[in-house]
Design a protein around this motif. Structure first.
Motif, PDB file in Angstrom:
ATOM      1  N   ARG A 132      50.309  16.504  -7.966  1.00  0.00           N
ATOM      2  CA  ARG A 132      51.694  17.133  -8.169  1.00  0.00           C
ATOM      3  C   ARG A 132      52.416  16.069  -9.331  1.00  0.00           C
ATOM      4  O   ARG A 132      52.062  15.668  -9.815  1.00  0.00           O
ATOM      5  CB  ARG A 132      53.009  16.777  -6.639  1.00  0.00           C
ATOM      6  CG  ARG A 132      51.813  17.434  -5.036  1.00  0.00           C
ATOM      7  CD  ARG A 132      52.365  18.086  -5.114  1.00  0.00           C
ATOM      8  NE  ARG A 132      51.641  19.363  -4.057  1.00  0.00           N
ATOM      9  CZ  ARG A 132      51.757  18.899  -2.573  1.00  0.00           C
ATOM     10  NH1 ARG A 132      53.749  18.810  -2.640  1.00  0.00           N
ATOM     11  NH2 ARG A 132      52.005  20.092  -1.823  1.00  0.00           N
ATOM     12  N   CYS A 133      53.987  17.197  -9.622  1.00  0.00           N
ATOM     13  CA  CYS A 133      53.952  16.327 -10.990  1.00  0.00           C
ATOM     14  C   CYS A 133      54.419  15.334 -11.244  1.00  0.00           C
ATOM     15  O   CYS A 133      54.679  14.544 -11.855  1.00  0.00           O
ATOM     16  CB  CYS A 133      55.595  17.115 -11.370  1.00  0.00           C
ATOM     17  SG  CYS A 133      54.594  18.501 -11.217  1.00  0.00           S
ATOM     18  N   ASN A 134      55.129  14.242  -9.424  1.00  0.00           N
ATOM     19  CA  ASN A 134      55.490  12.943  -9.488  1.00  0.00           C
ATOM     20  C   ASN A 134      54.423  12.070  -9.626  1.00  0.00           C
ATOM     21  O   ASN A 134      53.921  11.375  -9.963  1.00  0.00           O
ATOM     22  CB  ASN A 134      56.431  13.340  -8.618  1.00  0.00           C
ATOM     23  CG  ASN A 134      55.390  13.100  -7.171  1.00  0.00           C
ATOM     24  OD1 ASN A 134      54.966  14.148  -7.157  1.00  0.00           O
ATOM     25  ND2 ASN A 134      55.882  12.356  -6.524  1.00  0.00           N
ATOM     26  N   GLU A 135      52.834  12.630  -9.466  1.00  0.00           N
ATOM     27  CA  GLU A 135      51.855  11.848  -9.827  1.00  0.00           C
ATOM     28  C   GLU A 135      51.001  12.012 -10.843  1.00  0.00           C
ATOM     29  O   GLU A 135      50.093  10.984 -11.251  1.00  0.00           O
ATOM     30  CB  GLU A 135      50.910  12.334  -8.239  1.00  0.00           C
ATOM     31  CG  GLU A 135      51.898  12.378  -7.070  1.00  0.00           C
ATOM     32  CD  GLU A 135      50.445  12.589  -6.118  1.00  0.00           C
ATOM     33  OE1 GLU A 135      50.572  12.328  -5.069  1.00  0.00           O
ATOM     34  OE2 GLU A 135      49.906  14.722  -6.332  1.00  0.00           O
ATOM     35  N   PHE A 136      51.642  13.011 -11.521  1.00  0.00           N
ATOM     36  CA  PHE A 136      50.694  12.597 -13.353  1.00  0.00           C
ATOM     37  C   PHE A 136      50.501  12.470 -13.148  1.00  0.00           C
ATOM     38  O   PHE A 136      50.197  12.139 -14.782  1.00  0.00           O
ATOM     39  CB  PHE A 136      50.674  14.958 -13.649  1.00  0.00           C
ATOM     40  CG  PHE A 136      50.082  15.458 -14.313  1.00  0.00           C
ATOM     41  CD1 PHE A 136      48.973  16.681 -14.272  1.00  0.00           C
ATOM     42  CD2 PHE A 136      50.303  15.367 -15.583  1.00  0.00           C
ATOM     43  CE1 PHE A 136      47.450  16.765 -14.515  1.00  0.00           C
ATOM     44  CE2 PHE A 136      49.028  15.552 -16.471  1.00  0.00           C
ATOM     45  CZ  PHE A 136      47.929  16.218 -15.516  1.00  0.00           C
ATOM     46  N   GLU A 137      52.144  11.433 -14.061  1.00  0.00           N
ATOM     47  CA  GLU A 137      52.495  10.786 -14.871  1.00  0.00           C
ATOM     48  C   GLU A 137      51.991   9.356 -15.266  1.00  0.00           C
ATOM     49  O   GLU A 137      51.529   8.985 -16.005  1.00  0.00           O
ATOM     50  CB  GLU A 137      54.273  11.198 -14.425  1.00  0.00           C
ATOM     51  CG  GLU A 137      54.272  10.803 -13.545  1.00  0.00           C
ATOM     52  CD  GLU A 137      55.912   9.106 -13.079  1.00  0.00           C
ATOM     53  OE1 GLU A 137      56.296   8.721 -12.628  1.00  0.00           O
ATOM     54  OE2 GLU A 137      56.531  11.190 -13.676  1.00  0.00           O
ATOM     55  N   ASP A 149      41.514  20.014 -11.482  1.00  0.00           N
ATOM     56  CA  ASP A 149      42.680  20.319 -11.904  1.00  0.00           C
ATOM     57  C   ASP A 149      42.418  20.356 -13.031  1.00  0.00           C
ATOM     58  O   ASP A 149      42.337  19.320 -14.074  1.00  0.00           O
ATOM     59  CB  ASP A 149      43.661  19.925 -10.810  1.00  0.00           C
ATOM     60  CG  ASP A 149      45.350  20.212 -12.187  1.00  0.00           C
ATOM     61  OD1 ASP A 149      45.769  20.945 -10.568  1.00  0.00           O
ATOM     62  OD2 ASP A 149      45.648  19.829 -12.781  1.00  0.00           O
ATOM     63  N   GLY A 184      44.378  21.308 -15.311  1.00  0.00           N
ATOM     64  CA  GLY A 184      45.711  19.776 -16.021  1.00  0.00           C
ATOM     65  C   GLY A 184      45.295  18.729 -16.323  1.00  0.00           C
ATOM     66  O   GLY A 184      44.961  17.919 -17.704  1.00  0.00           O
TER      67      GLY A 184
END
Length: 407
Positions: A73-78, A99, A101
Motif C-alpha cells: 500500500r502507499c504507506n508501505e511503499f515509502e 507489483d 511500481g
C-alpha cells in the motif's frame, strides 16, 4: 553464477531450512526478509541472517532469490528505497517482484539486480511475458493455472534469454495466482501482503436467519463439506514433460514448511532431475522417488492444471494432511563406526528406521543399540533434543535425517 537448467528451486523460511535445501541439492533457494514477503507467518531472514544465508549458499554453489512480492500500500511503499539499498549490497542473486511500481523502483535503484516476476503477477500469455522482459525482467514465474501446452507456446513466443519458472510441488491456492480476498474479508489478514489465514481449508455450513443456531452442511457432493480445499501439486513423475515444455526452473512451494519437508522434497526433485539429465530420452521416475514425496506431511496429490482443467482437484472429506512418518533424529557426525545424533522424536532400540542422505535413496537400518552422551546404554530416546549415538558401519553425512514409519 549461472542458472543451471533445469534448476531445482527450493523454499527456505529461515537459515536452518536454507542450509537443508542447499545440502540436499537445491540449485537455488528463495527466501523472504522481514518485510514485503508473501509468507509473513514464517521466521524469515533478518538483514544479518540474509547475509549469512547468501554466504552459505554461494559457498556451496547455490543462488539466492529474495521475495519482494507483496502488493504494498502507499504507506508501505515509502519504506522500499531504504530496504532496496540494503538488498543491493546483500549478495542476493535476484529479487522476486509482482507489483509494477516495485519493479520500476527496483530497476532504478538496483539496475544490476536480476528481476524475477512473481506468480502473483498472473502471467498467462506470451505478450505479458515479453512486455515484462522489455521492462527488465530476467525471469517470469508463470501462473499456476497454465497447461504444459500453454507453457510451450509461451516459451516459443518469448525471447530465449527470458527464463521460465513454474511451481511443480506443494500447496495450491483456490484463487487465481494466489490473489485472494477471502482471508481479508473473514479475518482482516491480507493474503496479498503475506498474511493469509487459509480459510479455503476450513469446513463450512449454512445457516438461515430465522434459525440462527441450526447449521446445515454444505455438500459439493456426497463426499464432504470442505468445498474449497485444493489438493497439493506433485509433478515428480513429469520432469521430462516440464523440461520439454521449456521450463527453466522447477519451483517447490513451502517457505512455511518444516526442515524435514524441505530436505525430503528437495532431495526427491534433485534426484529426479539428475536422473533425467543422465538419460533424457528414456528417463522414467524410479518408484522410490514416487514414494519419497509421500513420506512428508501432505494433502492428497494431483498434477494441477498442467494437463488441462483439473479433474478431482479438491478434497472434500477434511482439511488435514496425510502423515505417515516421523522424524526421530538428525545426524550430527559419524566417526569410527558410530553415528552421533540429536533426537527429534522418541524411538526405541530395535526400531527399523530410514536414513535420508543428500542426493541418494534412503537407507533402511535397524537400531540394535543406543547410547547416551555419557556412553551408557539406552532402551529409547525419551528426551527432546537429547544427544545420543548408535553403531553404524555405513558412514552417515552430517545433516542426514532419520525417520520412522508411524504405525
Amino acid at each position: 553464477m549461472k542458472t543451471r537448467i533445469p534448476e531445482v528451486l527450493a523454499p527456505a523460511g529461515d537459515f536452518t531450512r536454507l542450509k537443508a535445501a542447499v545440502d540436499f541439492g537445491a540449485d537455488a533457494v528463495y527466501i523472504g526478509g522481514k518485510v514485503f514477503t508473501m509468507r509473513a507467518g514464517t521466521a524469515n531472514f533478518s538483514d544479518e541472517e540474509m547475509l549469512k544465508g547468501v554466504a552459505y549458499a554461494h559457498e556451496h554453489g547455490a543462488r539466492v532469490y529474495l521475495t519482494c512480492n507483496t502488493l504494498p500500500r502507499c504507506n508501505e511503499f515509502e519504506h522500499l528505497p531504504g530496504y532496496f539499498e540494503f538488498v543491493k549490497n546483500s549478495g542476493v542473486d535476484a529479487v522476486i517482484i509482482s507489483d509494477l511500481g516495485v519493479l520500476a523502483l527496483a530497476r532504478r535503484l538496483m539496475p544490476e539486480m536480476e528481476i524475477h516476476i512473481s506468480t502473483q503477477a498472473g502471467v498467462v500469455n506470451h505478450a505479458a511475458a515479453c512486455e515484462l522482459h522489455a521492462m527488465g525482467a530476467k525471469r517470469v514465474v508463470l501462473a499456476r493455472e497454465l497447461s504444459l501446452e500453454e507453457i510451450r507456446y509461451i516459451r516459443t513466443h518469448t525471447p530465449p534469454e527470458l527464463e521460465i519458472e513454474t511451481f511443480v510441488h506443494g500447496a495450491m491456492c483456490v484463487s487465481f495466482s494466489g490473489r485472494c480476498l477471502l482471508s481479508s474479508y473473514m479475518t482482516g489478514r491480507d493474503s496479498n501482503r503475506g498474511e493469509c489465514a487459509q480459510p479455503c481449508r476450513w469446513r463450512y455450513s449454512l445457516t438461515e436467519e430465522k434459525r440462527p443456531n441450526e447449521h446445515y452442511p454444505i455438500f459439493e457432493d456426497e463426499q464432504g463439506t470442505y468445498i474449497l480445499n485444493a489438493k497439493d501439486l506433485c509433478m515428480i513423475e513429469h520432469i521430462k514433460e516440464l523440461v520439454q515444455a521449456g521450463v527453466t526452473s522447477l519451483k517447490i512451494e513451502g517457505r512455511a514448511k518444516s526442515v524435514y519437508y524441505v530436505s525430503v522434497i528437495t532431495n526427491a526433485y534433485r534426484c529426479a532431475v539428475d536422473g533425467y539429465l543422465a538419460s533424457p530420452q528414456d528417463y522414467t521416475t524410479p518408484d522410490w522417488l514416487v514414494e519419497e514425496v509421500k513420506k512428508i506431511s501432505h494433502r492428497q496429490y494431483c498434477t494441477g492444471f498442467f494437463y488441462g482443467p483439473i479433474e478431482n482437484g479438491q478434497y472434500y472429506e477434511n482439511g488435514g494432511y496425510v502423515r505417515e512418518y516421523d522424524v526421530v533424529a538428525v545426524v550430527d557426525d559419524w566417526k569410527d563406526g558410530m553415528a552421533y545424533c540429536t533426537q527429534r522424536n522418541k524411538f526405541l532400540k530395535g526400531d527399523t528406521v530410514e536414513v535420508l542422505q543428500p542426493r541418494s535413496k534412503p537407507l533402511e537400518l535397524t537400531i540394535e543399540k543406543l547410547f547416551s552422551a555419557d556412553g551408557s546404554e539406552l532402551k529409547s530416546t525419551p528426551h527432546p533434543m537429547m544427544a545420543f549415538s548408535f553403531p553404524c558401519d555405513i558412514p552417515l553425512k552430517p545433516g542426514s535425517v532419520i525417520r520412522k514409519q508411524l504405525k
